[in-house]
Design a protein around this motif. Sequence first.
Motif, short mmCIF file in Angstrom:
data_model
loop_
_atom_site.label_atom_id
_atom_site.label_comp_id
_atom_site.label_asym_id
_atom_site.label_seq_id
_atom_site.Cartn_x
_atom_site.Cartn_y
_atom_site.Cartn_z
N TYR A 38 69.56 77.20 -4.48
CA TYR A 38 69.64 78.56 -5.00
C TYR A 38 70.63 79.37 -4.16
N THR A 39 71.24 80.34 -4.80
CA THR A 39 72.38 81.06 -4.24
C THR A 39 71.97 82.14 -3.25
N THR A 40 72.97 82.66 -2.53
CA THR A 40 72.72 83.82 -1.66
C THR A 40 72.26 85.01 -2.49
N GLY A 41 72.76 85.12 -3.73
CA GLY A 41 72.32 86.20 -4.60
C GLY A 41 70.84 86.11 -4.92
N SER A 42 70.35 84.90 -5.17
CA SER A 42 68.92 84.71 -5.42
C SER A 42 68.10 85.06 -4.18
N CYS A 43 68.59 84.65 -3.02
CA CYS A 43 67.89 84.96 -1.77
C CYS A 43 67.80 86.47 -1.56
N ALA A 44 68.92 87.16 -1.78
CA ALA A 44 68.94 88.61 -1.59
C ALA A 44 67.99 89.29 -2.56
N ALA A 45 68.01 88.86 -3.82
CA ALA A 45 67.14 89.46 -4.83
C ALA A 45 65.67 89.19 -4.52
N ALA A 46 65.37 87.96 -4.10
CA ALA A 46 63.99 87.62 -3.77
C ALA A 46 63.49 88.41 -2.56
N ALA A 47 64.33 88.53 -1.53
CA ALA A 47 63.94 89.29 -0.34
C ALA A 47 63.73 90.76 -0.69
N ALA A 48 64.61 91.32 -1.54
CA ALA A 48 64.47 92.73 -1.94
C ALA A 48 63.19 92.94 -2.74
N LYS A 49 62.90 92.01 -3.64
CA LYS A 49 61.68 92.12 -4.46
C LYS A 49 60.43 92.00 -3.59
N ALA A 50 60.44 91.03 -2.67
CA ALA A 50 59.29 90.86 -1.77
C ALA A 50 59.12 92.07 -0.86
N GLY A 51 60.25 92.58 -0.34
CA GLY A 51 60.19 93.74 0.53
C GLY A 51 59.65 94.96 -0.19
N THR A 52 60.05 95.14 -1.45
CA THR A 52 59.56 96.28 -2.22
C THR A 52 58.07 96.17 -2.48
N ARG A 53 57.59 94.97 -2.80
CA ARG A 53 56.16 94.78 -3.04
C ARG A 53 55.36 95.07 -1.77
N THR A 54 55.86 94.60 -0.63
CA THR A 54 55.17 94.88 0.63
C THR A 54 55.20 96.37 0.94
N LEU A 55 56.32 97.01 0.68
CA LEU A 55 56.46 98.45 0.93
C LEU A 55 55.46 99.26 0.12
N LEU A 56 55.30 98.90 -1.15
CA LEU A 56 54.47 99.70 -2.05
C LEU A 56 52.99 99.35 -2.00
N THR A 57 52.65 98.16 -1.47
CA THR A 57 51.24 97.76 -1.39
C THR A 57 50.69 97.79 0.03
N GLY A 58 51.58 97.68 1.01
CA GLY A 58 51.14 97.63 2.40
C GLY A 58 50.64 96.26 2.81
N VAL A 59 50.72 95.27 1.93
CA VAL A 59 50.26 93.91 2.22
C VAL A 59 51.48 92.98 2.24
N GLU A 60 51.56 92.15 3.27
CA GLU A 60 52.70 91.25 3.39
C GLU A 60 52.77 90.28 2.20
N THR A 61 53.95 90.16 1.63
CA THR A 61 54.19 89.22 0.54
C THR A 61 54.83 87.97 1.13
N GLU A 62 54.09 86.88 1.14
CA GLU A 62 54.56 85.67 1.81
C GLU A 62 55.29 84.72 0.87
N GLU A 63 55.23 84.99 -0.42
CA GLU A 63 55.95 84.20 -1.40
C GLU A 63 56.27 85.10 -2.58
N ILE A 64 57.43 84.91 -3.17
CA ILE A 64 57.84 85.77 -4.28
C ILE A 64 58.35 84.92 -5.43
N VAL A 65 58.08 85.38 -6.64
CA VAL A 65 58.57 84.71 -7.85
C VAL A 65 59.84 85.41 -8.31
N LEU A 66 60.87 84.63 -8.61
CA LEU A 66 62.15 85.19 -9.06
C LEU A 66 62.63 84.42 -10.27
N ASP A 67 62.92 85.15 -11.35
CA ASP A 67 63.51 84.54 -12.54
C ASP A 67 65.03 84.65 -12.42
#
Length: 408
Positions: A38-67
């Motif tokens: 998977y590409t650097t773009g997928s990594c960036a998108a996955a990290a951003a999505k995981a970071g946003t979920r952690t930011l808004l829930t306060g719970v660490e997201t240890e795995e993220i689903v990306l389409d």
Amino acid sequence: MDKEKKLNGGRDKSKDSPRTGLEESFVLYDHKKLRMGYTTGSCAAAAAKAGTRTLLTGVETEEIVLDTPKGIRLHLPVEDIHIQRDESGIPVKVCCAVRKDGGDDIDATNGALIYAEVSCTGEAGVTIDGGEGVGRVTKPGLDQPVGNAAINHVPREMITKGVLEVCREQGYTGGISVIIRIPEGQKIAEKTFNPRLGIVGGISVLGTSGIVMPMSEKALIDTIRVEMKMRRENGGEYLVITPGNFGERFASEMPDLVRTHEMKCSNFVGETLDMAVDLGVKGILFISHIGKFIKVSGGIMNTHSHEADCRAELMAAAVLRAGGSADLARKILSTNTTEDALKILKQEGGDGLFDASMKRITERIGFYLNARVQGRIETGAVIFSNDFGMLGRTENVPDLVEKLRKQG
């Protein structure tokens, strides 16, 4: 579904080992199964999505689903999670990373951590920028305008889509700032085309499908097109093009040649000519070792050995056209390299036959280059040997050299 499973894309990590979704995804190349990545773009998108979920829930997201745009769903582990909280314990900034996996592709970014730093903003929407190790665009003609972080438009769309998906899930209507960082990026960039493209300070965040296809010819051709488009928009109406390092080194020894707009085409001579016509280039001067371009003298426009060889056959045919004997042609047919063939031709045919044979080869090269572009742009070629130096050139080479000089 409990909260832990929801945060991890609906999968209970305690019951199985992490699976990205690419375990059964391969391409066949040279009779081998090569693992996709998977590409650097997928990594960036996955990290951003995981970071946003952690930011808004306060719970660490240890795995993220990306389409991904290719339609493959990835389950990516999230690493190095840091949460910055205010005095009341509410997260105000999250930084986390996803590690690049290029599969079995030859990839300078493989194993690099791609970080996303996310925080809330007052205005709705997603803003994206690059930090440490992400390059900056300094020349027009690339995917992003001058001054922007070198995060291409598809990764930007993937980042925005993933972040907004989490915002909707959590009922958040404010804005999100995303800063992509790649700590190893500046060092990795030295192994990439970025310095040639005018991207400084780091690597680009790339990917049109989100998935790395090992040994992808399309990816290489796309890279050539990106550089040609940049050079064209920076005044390069006439280009110097070499297949690789040998040609580049020989070009550097041509004292009258202005190489401001020089680039490489690898084995993709035909595709390079096609894109030059499409991008409005006026002329190309190819400089190549004879081992590559003797194939072009037979109309072969992809010079990779997997596509075609015929080097000895084409050399023998040129010798026969130039008046050489059948015995000499048979000896040339038994050679393994063009350098060996040239030595036999020089020893047994003398300077006259040698020069006449090279003339026939360059004439055929010129014919097929022009045939490919149908006369729509000016094409010429210089061929050389490591042992014998310049072997020949098409008749219009002096004209192209002068046009390159005037272009500057």
